[in-house]
Design an enzyme around this catalytic site. Structure first.
Site, PDB file in Angstrom:
ATOM      1  N   ARG A   1     -76.274  26.028  27.289  1.00 13.93           N
ATOM      2  CA  ARG A   1     -75.459  24.834  27.523  1.00 13.93           C
ATOM      3  C   ARG A   1     -76.393  23.653  27.712  1.00 13.93           C
ATOM      4  O   ARG A   1     -77.485  23.816  28.271  1.00 13.93           O
ATOM      5  CB  ARG A   1     -74.583  25.007  28.771  1.00 13.93           C
ATOM      6  CG  ARG A   1     -73.392  25.926  28.592  1.00 13.93           C
ATOM      7  CD  ARG A   1     -72.350  25.333  27.637  1.00 13.93           C
ATOM      8  NE  ARG A   1     -71.160  26.152  27.500  1.00 13.93           N
ATOM      9  CZ  ARG A   1     -70.983  27.092  26.560  1.00 13.93           C
ATOM     10  NH1 ARG A   1     -71.951  27.347  25.696  1.00 13.93           N
ATOM     11  NH2 ARG A   1     -69.858  27.780  26.493  1.00 13.93           N
TER      12      ARG A   1
ATOM     13  N   GLU B   1     -71.418  16.331  24.528  1.00 12.54           N
ATOM     14  CA  GLU B   1     -71.000  16.780  23.195  1.00 12.54           C
ATOM     15  C   GLU B   1     -69.620  16.217  22.901  1.00 12.54           C
ATOM     16  O   GLU B   1     -68.734  16.334  23.738  1.00 12.54           O
ATOM     17  CB  GLU B   1     -70.956  18.309  23.137  1.00 12.54           C
ATOM     18  CG  GLU B   1     -72.330  18.937  23.303  1.00 12.54           C
ATOM     19  CD  GLU B   1     -72.323  20.466  23.157  1.00 12.54           C
ATOM     20  OE1 GLU B   1     -71.263  21.025  22.807  1.00 12.54           O
ATOM     21  OE2 GLU B   1     -73.360  21.084  23.377  1.00 12.54           O
TER      22      GLU B   1
ATOM     23  N   HIS C   1     -73.717  22.248  18.074  1.00  9.72           N
ATOM     24  CA  HIS C   1     -73.057  23.412  18.696  1.00  9.72           C
ATOM     25  C   HIS C   1     -72.425  24.275  17.604  1.00  9.72           C
ATOM     26  O   HIS C   1     -71.252  24.651  17.670  1.00  9.72           O
ATOM     27  CB  HIS C   1     -71.988  22.948  19.694  1.00  9.72           C
ATOM     28  CG  HIS C   1     -71.748  23.968  20.781  1.00  9.72           C
ATOM     29  ND1 HIS C   1     -71.577  23.640  22.102  1.00  9.72           N
ATOM     30  CD2 HIS C   1     -71.659  25.327  20.729  1.00  9.72           C
ATOM     31  CE1 HIS C   1     -71.377  24.741  22.823  1.00  9.72           C
ATOM     32  NE2 HIS C   1     -71.431  25.775  22.001  1.00  9.72           N
TER      33      HIS C   1
END
Lengths: 352, 352
Positions: A257, A286, A305
């Site tokens: 993360r 994000e 991601h």
């Protein structure tokens, strides 16, 4: 086309007593229809497509509650808001199958609090391990220099390092760490795992408890990979001190993360030449804003991601969902159930 | 500083009767000195550096003949011409250790005809297999699209294919083929090998004789790798017909020799979208001229015959040389000796 979400106000007798509703994306349903059909006496699919249209391919609303399959088709649909609203609106969420390993966002937390059974998935570990190898082969293989030579039409030898000759430190040795470790070991690399459980793994040469991790150990690694849960203990794990312990020829990777990394410290560290390069599939914010210095940094490889995004991940998730569905309908325990405790304090958990 | 090459005219009594001369690059000698020293009663090193200076670290010219170690330091030295001249000039070339697998160039052919014993090396197969994986991960991992997204600062998912889910056709299943196959199998890929020997391999799911290779089999592959010897039978193996049998989503790779491929046909095939991409470490003409259309083709990844160029290759070659040196001095058979027949007709051989 079906109704809008659930017919909360309808009298019970309008519902089919022995049916669970199955909230599922229309594309997923099409893919699995032949394998769901034999369960028609137990489940009534309620599909949602990218144009926000709900449909009932067969059956009518059930009385036993709702099963929801929160997969890529649903989460990355333009109609994701309708999917979320439908999940929130169900009077009884009997089981939610997530395809994420983590629980660290607001929607998943709310769903976890609402669901009687909540299951996660770790099948994306395969695709994520492939992303890690891609980044590793490109860094140690001098991909950037090779591409530059080609662009300049220069026939010149570019010596490179073999991934099989590198030494890795993998922080977090759960499903992702093991999948990366297994591949690296097969290639001949040396793998040190870090995890709280002291259990050894066939996919690591040795295993450390986080408390045992020294600066010397960090400095020995040619590559340091973060794939641990985000908790209050791991937030900003990779900070200025961490980077200053790394080897100047090393690669830093994060597929966990974003908040595991102090991004300002990372940029300073790369500018100072230690580590040599960073490969990031996750960022603190994000989507990453276009103005972020991470995008254009010459020593950063950045993807959105996207490491789990393969057909293999979709297929493995479908298999796990169908296996869990069969267990659920038979009243058996499901694979990767998350304890309700996990939804009481968000910061203490990530995955199972 | 020693004399220029060998003292051809010197009377025998000036030479040490029980010594072999060892022609070796100075840098290699420095690396191996401690391990060569115990052999001082049998070998007299004769070193060459990048400034074309010959030296004798110990001993004087021997009478038993010359051993030469033709490795990366020697072949890619600015003084390579002096190395070659010294090899040609020796009155008796007792043993030549090459680090190439192939024999398909004029110098190696001449040396092979002159040497009493000629040994090749296959250790570069490890590094070459890493190059293949680099090219495969970048193609199936959508490296180009990922880099474009980063350059454009666009946070967007780029779905990709897992190498572990791909099907490979490896034409030539010797040392390189086996090293690639072993790694691919460990990643989960499906491997079909093609070789004249019918021997099965643990690193291939199945093995075909070249005569059994059908267009259908070529079309099934997600990746086709050429790593076979260059012979009259394999020259232009990959021609227009071959490419037209390939899948439109497939990757073509060549790490064997340039003339295995009809390069004009390759460019036409790529322009027609079949295969999707080519990764080449070898070309028909090396160095490839700056005007070649291969350099700038958007569907070609091109490197300069650089796949074996790693520290690991150097180390493994040194180990093989030392092992062979010990066997040679003990009068035992050497590893990877090439039969003298191989130097009579160049086009019939490549490697052992």
């Amino acid at each position: 086309m079906g109704g809008l979400y659930w017919q909360k106000g309808q009298p019970n007798q309008a519902r089919e007593r022995n049916l669970y509703d199955l909230l599922i994306h229309e594309r997923t349903f099409s893919r699995l229809e032949a394998r769901l059909k034999p369960l028609a006496e137990q489940i009534a699919p309620y599909t949602l497509n990218d144009s926000s249209e709900f449909r009932r391919p067969w059956g009518s609303e059930g009385s036993k509650g709702v099963i929801a399959y929160g997969n890529t088709d649903a989460f990355f649909s333009p109609a994701v808001r309708d999917f979320v609203k439908a999940v929130y609106a169900t009077p009884r969420l009997a089981w939610f199958q997530s395809i994420a390993a983590g629980l660290d966002n607001e929607f998943l937390q709310k769903v976890g609090q609402k669901a009687e059974i909540y299951t996660v998935s770790h099948v994306q570990a395969h695709a994520i391990a492939e992303w890690v190898l891609w980044a590793a082969f490109d860094f140690f293989g001098e991909g950037a220099a090779r591409r530059r030579s080609q662009q300049d039409r220069k026939w010149q030898k570019v010596p490179f390092r073999e991934v099989g000759e590198t030494r890795w430190l993998i922080y977090g040795f759960g499903h992702i760490g093991e999948n990366v470790g297994r591949r690296l070991k097969a290639l001949g690399a040396h793998v040190t795992g870090v995890r709280r459980s002291s259990a050894v793994s066939p996919f690591a040469d040795h295993m450390l408890h986080p408390d045992q991790l020294t600066e010397e150990e960090i400095g020995l690694a040619d590559a340091v990979l973060l794939c641990c849960p985000l908790t209050t203990a791991t937030e900003n794990l990779a900070d200025a001190n961490f980077f200053s312990a790394m080897s100047p020829s090393s690669l830093f990777l994060n597929v966990g993360r974003g908040p595991l990394v102090d991004e300002d410290a990372l940029v300073v560290a790369l500018d100072g030449g230690r580590p040599a390069h960073a490969a990031l599939d996750v960022t603190r914010q994000e989507p990453l804003p276009p103005g972020s210095p991470l995008w254009g940094h010459p020593a950063i490889t950045l993807t959105a991601h996207t490491a789990p995004t393969t057909a293999g991940t979709d297929r493995r998730n479908d298999e796990q969902f169908l296996e869990n569905l069969s267990s659920f309908l038979a009243g058996k325990p499901l694979r990767h159930e998350v304890d309700a405790e996990a939804f009481k304090a968000q910061s203490s958990v990530y995955g199972t």
